[in-house]
Design an enzyme around this catalytic site. Sequence first.
Site, mmCIF file in Angstrom:
data_model
loop_
_atom_site.group_PDB
_atom_site.id
_atom_site.type_symbol
_atom_site.label_atom_id
_atom_site.label_comp_id
_atom_site.label_asym_id
_atom_site.label_seq_id
_atom_site.Cartn_x
_atom_site.Cartn_y
_atom_site.Cartn_z
ATOM 1 C CB CYS A 115 -0.976 -0.034 1.174
ATOM 2 S SG CYS A 115 -2.299 1.173 0.984
ATOM 3 C CD GLU A 161 -2.133 -5.977 4.689
ATOM 4 O OE1 GLU A 161 -1.668 -6.274 3.557
ATOM 5 O OE2 GLU A 161 -2.303 -4.800 5.071
ATOM 6 C CG HIS A 163 -4.097 -3.151 2.474
ATOM 7 N ND1 HIS A 163 -3.111 -2.824 3.375
ATOM 8 C CD2 HIS A 163 -4.664 -1.982 2.104
ATOM 9 C CE1 HIS A 163 -3.083 -1.512 3.556
ATOM 10 N NE2 HIS A 163 -4.014 -0.967 2.797
#
Lengths: 197, 255
Positions: free
Chosen positions: A77, A181, A179
């Site tokens: 990001c 994650e 992202h």
Amino acid sequence: MTTAIIDTSTANIASVRFALERMDAPYVLAATPEEAAGCARLILPGVGAAGPAMARLNASGWSAALREERRPVLGVCLGMQLLFEHSDESDVALLGLIPGRVERLDPGADGPWPHMGWNALDELAEDEPLLAGIAPGDRVYFVHGFYVAPGEHARAQTRYGSPVTAIARKDNIAGCQFHPERSAKIGARILSNFIKG
Amino acid sequence: MLARRIIPCLDVRDGRVVKGVRFRDHVDMGDIVELATRYAREGADELVFYDITASPQERAVEPEWVSRVARAIDIPFAVAGGIRSVDDARARLFAGADKISVNTPALRDPDLIDRLAREFGSQCVVSGIDSRVIEGEWRIHQNTGDPDKTEISHRRTLDWIGEVTERGAGEVVLNCMDQDGVREGYDVDQLAAARAICPVPLIASGGAGAIEHFEAVFRIANVDGALAASVFHKQIIEIGALKAALKDQGVEVRL
């Protein structure tokens, strides 16, 4: 093989840590380059604005260290944006590891600003190791208001008003605008490609 | 194209997920991590956790359960309830929440939104708004969660949306209270009016009862996401089936 998460003191560190824990990947939080000495690869997370993040990287010695880095690096990001040369957000010089500028995204008729939500990956580079097992149209979670227009270092794109660099790479230095994650199975696969690659 | 988001909302009280009708008579719906994991697996795009007791009791959400949720799921989530300072917000974000949502405290202290956006970036800052028809206009209803402490302020809803987005809120969740919990459909008129003036992502809340309600709110009010609670908790609508139906109707979704 331990991964160092560069401690940028921004808010998504916990979700990056937890994502590595879910895949049983060992990691350390590295506030300084010395703390990452024994690690095989580095993740540069980040959310928020570019100016304060660069100030912290400069103060911790990470800016200088990253410019000499030979290990695989993955920016996430804001961490991806920091890899480029200059950001129009707070008009600040970035790490300069990948040629390109970070500019304000104009969504046009595609929706509101910022770009927030699940968008599709496209224009996938066939030889990009982060994209093993990923197909065009697979969706990942984006949250950003500034972007890098796709240039020669774009390895995957998405579209929001105009084409947006989703994954960039120059040699060992790579980054995801989205992202991983927080991008469910697709994101976990991309992170796993980085950790195991 | 960006997908429209389906967002289960989990009202949290004392570490359990609960659901009430019109903010009363809360029923236990299960363990937070269990429900969060189930929704993530079924295809939810994002989750919102509201600590419904936090604001009236002057208590902020505990980061402990925030961290348990962040460990378990791999989709984004927001945490709301009693966040009244930058420190409150930081604790939740650093525990693993992706966004923090402020409602009542921002009505008392609107500058809180500016401070949060400056510190963490607008992408982290959600403005939660409870709106209902009062004296023939959409107005803000304040201090939800405990009927004994409910009070009303008279800000106009659309004015307030303009103010919070000007101050740096990166997303607005508009909860239309007249519809909340009764499952007769979203307030598409109010949401369409909000959409017309809201420059940031807008999430519809309140009233989802059937798949066609989601289709209508995306098509007519052009919202970015739709939030719902009881239809998911009570398994009246299954998220996978909802998304498949939306896709058939031409709504962009993540399958």
